[in-house]
Write a protein that holds these residues in place. Sequence first.
Motif, PDB file in Angstrom:
ATOM      1  N   GLN A 110      -1.115   9.629   4.233  1.00 14.82           N
ATOM      2  CA  GLN A 110      -1.739  10.476   3.222  1.00 14.82           C
ATOM      3  C   GLN A 110      -2.776   9.669   2.448  1.00 14.82           C
ATOM      4  OE1 GLN A 110       1.034  12.249   0.471  1.00 14.82           O
ATOM      5  NE2 GLN A 110      -0.557  12.881  -0.971  1.00 14.82           N
ATOM      6  N   PRO A 111      -3.993  10.167   2.324  1.00 16.25           N
ATOM      7  CA  PRO A 111      -5.038   9.393   1.644  1.00 16.25           C
ATOM      8  C   PRO A 111      -4.787   9.225   0.149  1.00 16.25           C
ATOM      9  CG  PRO A 111      -5.835  11.600   2.176  1.00 16.25           C
ATOM     10  CD  PRO A 111      -4.505  11.459   2.851  1.00 16.25           C
ATOM     11  N   VAL A 112      -5.340   8.164  -0.388  1.00 18.33           N
ATOM     12  CA  VAL A 112      -5.299   7.891  -1.826  1.00 18.33           C
ATOM     13  C   VAL A 112      -6.736   7.802  -2.312  1.00 18.33           C
ATOM     14  CG1 VAL A 112      -4.640   6.217  -3.609  1.00 18.33           C
ATOM     15  CG2 VAL A 112      -3.102   6.661  -1.676  1.00 18.33           C
ATOM     16  N   GLU A 113      -7.039   8.509  -3.377  1.00 17.53           N
ATOM     17  CA  GLU A 113      -8.399   8.534  -3.898  1.00 17.53           C
ATOM     18  C   GLU A 113      -8.859   7.140  -4.328  1.00 17.53           C
ATOM     19  OE1 GLU A 113     -10.700  10.907  -4.109  1.00 17.53           O
ATOM     20  OE2 GLU A 113      -9.393  12.349  -3.099  1.00 17.53           O
ATOM     21  N   LYS A 114     -10.117   6.842  -4.049  1.00 14.22           N
ATOM     22  CA  LYS A 114     -10.694   5.556  -4.419  1.00 14.22           C
ATOM     23  C   LYS A 114     -10.599   5.318  -5.925  1.00 14.22           C
ATOM     24  CE  LYS A 114     -15.101   2.992  -3.964  1.00 14.22           C
ATOM     25  NZ  LYS A 114     -15.759   3.153  -5.280  1.00 14.22           N
ATOM     26  N   GLU A 115     -10.704   6.391  -6.713  1.00 10.29           N
ATOM     27  CA  GLU A 115     -10.646   6.251  -8.160  1.00 10.29           C
ATOM     28  C   GLU A 115      -9.310   5.695  -8.618  1.00 10.29           C
ATOM     29  OE1 GLU A 115     -11.360   8.911 -12.241  1.00 10.29           O
ATOM     30  OE2 GLU A 115     -11.494   9.857 -10.262  1.00 10.29           O
ATOM     31  N   VAL A 116      -8.228   6.063  -7.926  1.00 11.24           N
ATOM     32  CA  VAL A 116      -6.901   5.537  -8.260  1.00 11.24           C
ATOM     33  C   VAL A 116      -6.877   4.026  -8.044  1.00 11.24           C
ATOM     34  CG1 VAL A 116      -4.436   5.597  -7.704  1.00 11.24           C
ATOM     35  CG2 VAL A 116      -5.777   7.713  -7.680  1.00 11.24           C
ATOM     36  N   ILE A 117      -7.413   3.579  -6.926  1.00 11.16           N
ATOM     37  CA  ILE A 117      -7.457   2.148  -6.618  1.00 11.16           C
ATOM     38  C   ILE A 117      -8.313   1.413  -7.641  1.00 11.16           C
ATOM     39  CG2 ILE A 117      -8.018   0.424  -4.868  1.00 11.16           C
ATOM     40  CD1 ILE A 117      -5.636   2.279  -4.193  1.00 11.16           C
ATOM     41  N   GLU A 118      -9.423   2.013  -8.035  1.00  8.10           N
ATOM     42  CA  GLU A 118     -10.291   1.411  -9.049  1.00  8.10           C
ATOM     43  C   GLU A 118      -9.535   1.231 -10.364  1.00  8.10           C
ATOM     44  OE1 GLU A 118     -14.647   3.108  -7.540  1.00  8.10           O
ATOM     45  OE2 GLU A 118     -13.504   4.183  -9.078  1.00  8.10           O
ATOM     46  N   ALA A 163      -0.978   2.132   5.987  1.00 10.41           N
ATOM     47  CA  ALA A 163      -1.275   2.313   4.566  1.00 10.41           C
ATOM     48  C   ALA A 163      -2.754   2.654   4.400  1.00 10.41           C
ATOM     49  CB  ALA A 163      -0.931   1.051   3.786  1.00 10.41           C
ATOM     50  N   PRO A 164      -3.076   3.628   3.554  1.00 12.01           N
ATOM     51  CA  PRO A 164      -4.479   4.010   3.389  1.00 12.01           C
ATOM     52  C   PRO A 164      -5.345   2.909   2.787  1.00 12.01           C
ATOM     53  CG  PRO A 164      -3.095   5.152   1.796  1.00 12.01           C
ATOM     54  CD  PRO A 164      -2.175   4.477   2.764  1.00 12.01           C
ATOM     55  N   TRP A 165      -4.720   2.013   2.029  1.00 15.74           N
ATOM     56  CA  TRP A 165      -5.472   0.923   1.417  1.00 15.74           C
ATOM     57  C   TRP A 165      -4.737  -0.403   1.590  1.00 15.74           C
ATOM     58  CZ3 TRP A 165     -10.270   1.397  -0.794  1.00 15.74           C
ATOM     59  CH2 TRP A 165     -10.710   2.696  -1.096  1.00 15.74           C
ATOM     60  N   LYS A 204       3.144   2.667 -11.367  1.00 19.33           N
ATOM     61  CA  LYS A 204       2.878   3.675 -12.399  1.00 19.33           C
ATOM     62  C   LYS A 204       2.007   4.812 -11.865  1.00 19.33           C
ATOM     63  CE  LYS A 204       3.518   3.719 -16.342  1.00 19.33           C
ATOM     64  NZ  LYS A 204       4.547   4.399 -17.166  1.00 19.33           N
ATOM     65  N   ALA A 205       1.222   4.535 -10.842  1.00 17.68           N
ATOM     66  CA  ALA A 205       0.356   5.559 -10.252  1.00 17.68           C
ATOM     67  C   ALA A 205       1.103   6.441  -9.258  1.00 17.68           C
ATOM     68  CB  ALA A 205      -0.842   4.909  -9.568  1.00 17.68           C
ATOM     69  N   GLY A 206       2.402   6.191  -9.068  1.00 27.04           N
ATOM     70  CA  GLY A 206       3.190   6.990  -8.135  1.00 27.04           C
ATOM     71  C   GLY A 206       3.054   6.546  -6.695  1.00 27.04           C
ATOM     72  N   LEU A 207       2.590   5.311  -6.501  1.00 22.99           N
ATOM     73  CA  LEU A 207       2.401   4.768  -5.162  1.00 22.99           C
ATOM     74  C   LEU A 207       3.423   3.659  -4.913  1.00 22.99           C
ATOM     75  CD1 LEU A 207      -1.502   4.502  -5.304  1.00 22.99           C
ATOM     76  CD2 LEU A 207      -0.140   6.380  -4.362  1.00 22.99           C
ATOM     77  N   VAL A 208       3.414   3.134  -3.695  1.00 23.85           N
ATOM     78  CA  VAL A 208       4.311   2.031  -3.351  1.00 23.85           C
ATOM     79  C   VAL A 208       3.501   0.903  -2.725  1.00 23.85           C
ATOM     80  CG1 VAL A 208       6.328   3.508  -3.019  1.00 23.85           C
ATOM     81  CG2 VAL A 208       4.814   3.046  -1.076  1.00 23.85           C
ATOM     82  N   VAL A 255      -1.129  -0.443   0.093  1.00 25.67           N
ATOM     83  CA  VAL A 255      -0.936   0.498  -1.009  1.00 25.67           C
ATOM     84  C   VAL A 255      -1.058   1.925  -0.510  1.00 25.67           C
ATOM     85  CG1 VAL A 255      -1.768   1.249  -3.267  1.00 25.67           C
ATOM     86  CG2 VAL A 255      -1.918  -1.168  -2.632  1.00 25.67           C
ATOM     87  N   GLY A 256      -0.115   2.773  -0.895  1.00 29.11           N
ATOM     88  CA  GLY A 256      -0.188   4.180  -0.515  1.00 29.11           C
ATOM     89  C   GLY A 256       1.079   4.916  -0.900  1.00 29.11           C
ATOM     90  N   TYR A 257       1.278   6.065  -0.279  1.00 22.87           N
ATOM     91  CA  TYR A 257       2.494   6.851  -0.484  1.00 22.87           C
ATOM     92  C   TYR A 257       3.522   6.460   0.574  1.00 22.87           C
ATOM     93  CZ  TYR A 257      -0.410   9.814  -3.462  1.00 22.87           C
ATOM     94  OH  TYR A 257      -1.243  10.278  -4.445  1.00 22.87           O
TER      95      TYR A 257
END
Length: 230
Positions: free
Chosen positions: A50-58, A129-131, A171-175, A205-207
């Motif tokens: 599942q993708p993770v938005e770039k803004e979350v990573i930023e 992992a998406p990132w 905290k962002a809901g990722l693992v 990093v991802g779900y």
Amino acid sequence: MKIPKEKSIKGHRHIKYDVESVSQEESILRSANFYKEMNHRRSVREFSTQPVEKEVIENIIQTASTAPSGAHKQPWVFCAVSNSNIKKQIRIAAEAEERENYTSRMSERWKEDLEVLATDADKPFLENAPWLIVVMKKAYDIKEKGEKQNNYYVNESVGIACGMLITAIHKAGLVTLTHTPSPMNFLSKVLKRPANERPYLLLPVGYPQNPVYVPDIHRKDLKKVSDFYL
């Protein structure tokens, strides 16, 4: 008396730092709740695509960059990789090092200690992992004219930033998973990083997959990790 918003200290501008005032009861409650939240954190090796938005990573990276550092040099670079070709290159190189580790570098005791984690040289999470966030430590900075400028307490500073990075991911809901293939020099080559940077840590990093399973292990209790001098 009006309190100034800034003042000069040893010739340098300092600004007033406003900290939220909370009661002792509120402080206890907040610290207990945050402990419960972070105690739920686990290292995960199976990721959803599942993708993770770039803004979350930023946002996560910016949070990590609020960490304290020696002389405020901030001697880190967070390389965020979502490109599938680069992730594949990283996986191939990492697994080659890991196979060497498991066959000749690791002691038997080390491998026995890892058995409970059910790990091996295969690292599919490096592609799934998406990132991938590759943390680079900057042994020194390079000034405009090419001069080297030393950084201070680099390992300590980058280590603190990584702790905050992992917390921000949770905290962002990722693992995530702290991955340290040794040696990690291949990361510099794959990512074409400059000579003043050294690989420090690799974090997928991802779900998590659904369902996902983690080892049934437990953390040491307070008495084993602390000593109070009252």
